[in-house]
Design a protein around this motif. Structure first.
Motif, short mmCIF file in Angstrom:
data_model
loop_
_atom_site.label_atom_id
_atom_site.label_comp_id
_atom_site.label_asym_id
_atom_site.label_seq_id
_atom_site.Cartn_x
_atom_site.Cartn_y
_atom_site.Cartn_z
N THR A 1 63.10 68.17 15.01
CA THR A 1 62.07 69.21 15.00
C THR A 1 61.48 69.31 13.60
O THR A 1 62.22 69.37 12.62
CB THR A 1 62.65 70.58 15.43
N ALA B 1 58.38 75.98 14.41
CA ALA B 1 58.32 74.60 14.89
C ALA B 1 56.88 74.12 15.00
O ALA B 1 56.03 74.80 15.58
CB ALA B 1 59.01 74.48 16.24
N SER C 1 58.35 68.52 17.97
CA SER C 1 59.73 68.23 18.30
C SER C 1 59.79 66.98 19.16
O SER C 1 58.82 66.65 19.85
CB SER C 1 60.37 69.41 19.05
N ASP D 1 62.78 64.42 21.47
CA ASP D 1 64.11 64.08 21.95
C ASP D 1 63.99 62.78 22.74
O ASP D 1 63.18 62.68 23.65
CB ASP D 1 64.65 65.21 22.83
N SER E 1 65.64 59.97 18.36
CA SER E 1 64.36 60.71 18.30
C SER E 1 63.44 60.07 17.28
O SER E 1 63.86 59.42 16.37
CB SER E 1 64.64 62.15 17.88
#
Length: 174
Positions: A154, A162, A165, A167, A174
């Motif tokens: 992030t 934030a 981000s 994943d 990432s």
């Protein structure tokens, strides 16, 4: 006698494994997991049942995604290498505690950010000074370095909100 079998006895050509029997060292990872190409670096090999192994590593001059560190001691030499990234950047190593924006490890632009997630719920934060309009490609490399970590990356602004981000952009990395 050592027996290895597939639990349901349904093995095939797609069922493969690697077994090593011996007293040789068998570390799992290096700390730090990478370093600047062409230099030397003190590394600690982690995860060997006999304890940590420290060595000075001469890093190849040509940056590349990885090369291997061969652990060796009086018991023998590891049958396979521990992956290590040789890159163009110096390291910025996390300094605990660094779980919140106010505690973030200060790093410079153009550094490889290195951390260890050491306990459940741990997060590593780095503060990197950037200028408006700059563009960066940010990658987290645990899977490519044989770590079981499944990271979530992030990017936060200076106040901790934030901005972006990711994943699992590269497998679990990432």
């Amino acid at each position: 006698v050592v027996e290895i079998r597939e639990s349901a006895y349904r093995g095939s050509d797609a069922s493969f494994y690697r077994l090593h029997l011996g007293l040789f060292p068998r570390p799992l990872a290096a700390w730090p997991p990478g370093g600047p190409a062409g230099g030397s670096l003190e590394v600690t090999l982690l995860g060997d049942p006999s304890g940590e192994i420290r060595k000075t590593l001469e890093i190849p001059k040509a940056p590349g995604p990885s090369f291997g560190i061969w652990a060796q001691d009086e018991r023998g030499i590891a049958p396979s290498a521990v992956p290590f990234r040789a890159g163009p950047f110096p390291n910025a190593l996390e300094a605990e505690p660094d779980d919140g924006p106010e505690q973030a490890t200060v790093a410079g632009e153009g550094q490889a950010l290195c951390g260890i997630i050491g306990r459940p719920g741990d997060a590593d934060l780095f503060r990197v000074p950037l200028k408006k309009g700059q563009t960066f490609d940010v990658n987290v490399h645990p899977g490519r370095l044989r770590s079981p970590l499944d990271p979530v990356l992030t990017i936060l602004d200076g106040k901790g909100a934030a901005l972006a981000s990711n994943d699992d952009a590269a497998g679990p990395d990432s």
